[in-house]
Write a protein that holds these residues in place. Structure first.
Motif, short mmCIF file in Angstrom:
data_model
loop_
_atom_site.label_atom_id
_atom_site.label_comp_id
_atom_site.label_asym_id
_atom_site.label_seq_id
_atom_site.Cartn_x
_atom_site.Cartn_y
_atom_site.Cartn_z
N MET A 107 0.81 -1.22 0.00
CA MET A 107 0.00 0.00 0.00
C MET A 107 0.85 1.28 0.00
N LEU A 108 2.02 1.24 0.65
CA LEU A 108 2.79 2.47 0.82
C LEU A 108 3.39 2.97 -0.48
N GLY A 109 3.44 2.11 -1.51
CA GLY A 109 4.02 2.51 -2.78
C GLY A 109 3.09 3.31 -3.67
N TYR A 110 1.86 3.51 -3.26
CA TYR A 110 0.94 4.39 -3.99
C TYR A 110 1.00 5.76 -3.34
N ARG A 111 1.45 6.78 -4.06
CA ARG A 111 1.75 8.08 -3.48
C ARG A 111 0.93 9.17 -4.18
N LEU A 206 2.05 8.76 -7.90
CA LEU A 206 3.33 8.10 -8.14
C LEU A 206 3.22 6.67 -7.67
N VAL A 207 3.90 5.76 -8.35
CA VAL A 207 3.81 4.34 -8.00
C VAL A 207 5.21 3.74 -8.01
N TYR A 208 5.59 3.15 -6.88
CA TYR A 208 6.86 2.42 -6.80
C TYR A 208 6.80 1.45 -5.63
N ASP A 209 7.75 0.55 -5.59
CA ASP A 209 7.78 -0.46 -4.53
C ASP A 209 8.41 0.13 -3.28
N LEU A 210 7.67 0.10 -2.17
CA LEU A 210 8.19 0.65 -0.92
C LEU A 210 7.72 -0.22 0.24
N PRO A 211 8.34 -1.38 0.43
CA PRO A 211 7.96 -2.20 1.59
C PRO A 211 8.47 -1.58 2.89
N VAL A 212 7.87 -1.95 3.99
CA VAL A 212 8.30 -1.55 5.33
C VAL A 212 8.50 -2.82 6.14
N PHE A 213 9.66 -2.94 6.77
CA PHE A 213 10.00 -4.14 7.54
C PHE A 213 10.14 -3.80 9.02
N PHE A 214 9.79 -4.76 9.89
CA PHE A 214 10.24 -4.69 11.27
C PHE A 214 11.76 -4.87 11.26
N THR A 215 12.46 -3.99 11.97
CA THR A 215 13.92 -3.94 11.94
C THR A 215 14.45 -4.00 13.36
N TRP A 262 -1.30 7.24 -13.30
CA TRP A 262 -0.19 6.71 -12.51
C TRP A 262 1.13 7.03 -13.21
N LEU A 263 2.08 7.56 -12.47
CA LEU A 263 3.42 7.86 -12.98
C LEU A 263 4.38 6.85 -12.37
N PRO A 264 4.84 5.86 -13.15
CA PRO A 264 5.74 4.82 -12.62
C PRO A 264 7.10 5.41 -12.26
N ILE A 265 7.57 5.08 -11.08
CA ILE A 265 8.86 5.54 -10.58
C ILE A 265 9.82 4.36 -10.50
N ASP A 266 11.00 4.52 -11.04
CA ASP A 266 12.02 3.48 -10.99
C ASP A 266 12.71 3.55 -9.63
N TYR A 267 12.41 2.59 -8.79
CA TYR A 267 13.04 2.55 -7.46
C TYR A 267 13.20 1.08 -7.06
N PRO A 268 14.39 0.50 -7.26
CA PRO A 268 14.56 -0.93 -7.04
C PRO A 268 14.48 -1.30 -5.57
N THR A 269 13.77 -2.37 -5.30
CA THR A 269 13.70 -2.90 -3.95
C THR A 269 14.94 -3.73 -3.68
N PRO A 270 15.56 -3.64 -2.49
CA PRO A 270 16.73 -4.48 -2.19
C PRO A 270 16.44 -5.96 -2.41
N GLN A 271 17.48 -6.71 -2.70
CA GLN A 271 17.32 -8.09 -3.14
C GLN A 271 16.61 -8.99 -2.14
#
Length: 368
Positions: A107-111, A206-215, A262-271
């Motif tokens: 959900m957080l990747g929809y801006r 804006l649309v890109y991958d933005l996961p959120v992790f417990f750290t 929607w404007l796609p944003i290039d933002y790579p998610t870590p591996q």
């Protein structure tokens, strides 16, 4: 090390020591309920579900300005806090232990864009990233996704203290400030009297991958294991789904995502995490629970789907010959096929100005 930083650490530690005498507090520095209500409630649900085995602990939300993400992570590295909930970066994956499950289910990747009302007409001319490059954004320079501006050649003003972003936007020091769906309207409502001149831009996302992790601190293996067990339990019994929908289920309709360009944003998610992979908490099967970022464009007149809810697999041509489901590994949104996205057919007609995205998120349970 600045005096302000030393004072922040000292006050933070004193407050935590005082609280420890009253209750088994899980130490976090992201406690503002206006920003972190969902993440705090999710963490507390996990702690409650695992209390019998691990003991009672909880997070108490508090009003006030939290330290920056950079300082929170410095406190976590020093063992002065127990937990953070942040997007992953290569450096964070190197320095901390994470639970690689996207807490926001994509959900957080929809801006959407916060703008000054006086600039609303300018934004009606934005139809592509090239158009957006003529404007200047504002963003917290310590936030994990700040790098997307340079990567996508988007002009930006980097702000050290994010609490200054709204007042600077109100003074038109920059043109827009993008926020998650759960943040944009809440922040404007909370500051309506101070900044009545600000609004949510109504046509773009804006649309890109933005996961959120417990750290976690790398040495705190027990707490990470507790959260892994608790997360598995609440996913299995449906309480995670219930909590997620209570916080986010209304947002697609509120934001009118199906009507926005929607404007796609290039933002790579870590591996460690790719959409739809087990590392993200979901398998790449059609039943997976990750909300994919699908570029679904109407072609032709879209007849045959109007007024219906259609479901397509993204590794197949859409059943309606006037539509096609497209994805692009170049944009890093879908690197896994065999995903399912729910389309709302009544929004699939192609507008005169070009194709718009006509996708809605839907919940699909992840395998345990």
């Amino acid at each position: 090390m600045s005096r302000r930083w030393l004072l922040t650490v000292a006050l933070f530690c004193c407050a935590r020591l005082a609280l420890a005498q009253d209750e088994p507090e899980l130490r976090v520095c992201q406690t503002d309920p206006g920003k972190y209500a969902y993440r705090i409630e999710l963490a507390n649900l996990i702690l409650a579900r695992t209390a019998e085995r691990y003991g009672e602990r909880r997070i108490t939300p508090r009003q006030g300005v939290d330290p920056s993400q950079k300082r929170c992570l410095a406190l976590l590295r020093q063992g002065l806090v127990d937990l953070a909930y942040v997007p992953p970066t290569a450096a964070r994956l190197r320095d901390f232990a994470v639970l690689p499950f996207d807490l926001h289910n994509g959900m957080l990747g929809y801006r959407v864009l916060l703008i000054h009302r006086a600039d609303a007409q300018r934004f009606t001319q934005v139809r592509s990233l090239d158009d957006l490059r003529r404007l200047r954004g504002g963003f917290g320079r310590q936030w994990g996704d700040f790098a997307l501006f340079a990567r996508n050649r988007l002009p930006v003003v980097g702000i050290a203290h994010p609490e200054n972003l709204l007042p600077m936007l109100a003074k038109r020091r920059f043109d827009y400030y993008h926020r998650g769906l759960h943040e944009a309207w809440q922040e404007l409502q909370a500051n309506a009297e101070r900044y009545p001149e600000l609004m949510v831009e109504p046509n773009l996302a804006l649309v890109y991958d933005l996961p959120v992790f417990f750290t976690f601190n790398r040495e705190d293996r027990r707490l990470r294991q507790r959260f892994a067990e608790g997360l598995a339990a609440i996913r299995a019994d449906g309480s995670f789904r219930e909590l997620f929908l209570r916080h986010f289920g209304h947002l697609a309709e509120l934001a009118r995502l199906h009507e926005r360009r929607w404007l796609p944003i290039d933002y790579p998610t870590p591996q460690v995490c790719r959409p739809g992979t087990p590392a993200c908490g979901c398998s790449p099967e059609p039943s997976a629970g990750y909300a994919p970022r699908a570029a679904i464009a109407g072609r032709g007149n879209g007849q045959g789907a109007t007024g219906e809810t259609a479901v397509f697999r993204l590794d197949q041509e859409a059943s309606d010959p006037g539509l096609s489901a497209k994805f692009s590994p170049k944009n890093k949104y879908l690197t896994t096929v065999s995903k399912v996205v729910q389309l709302v057919g009544r929004h699939l007609r192609t507008p005169r100005g070009g194709p718009r995205i006509a996708a809605m998120f839907t919940w699909r349970d992840c395998p345990s």
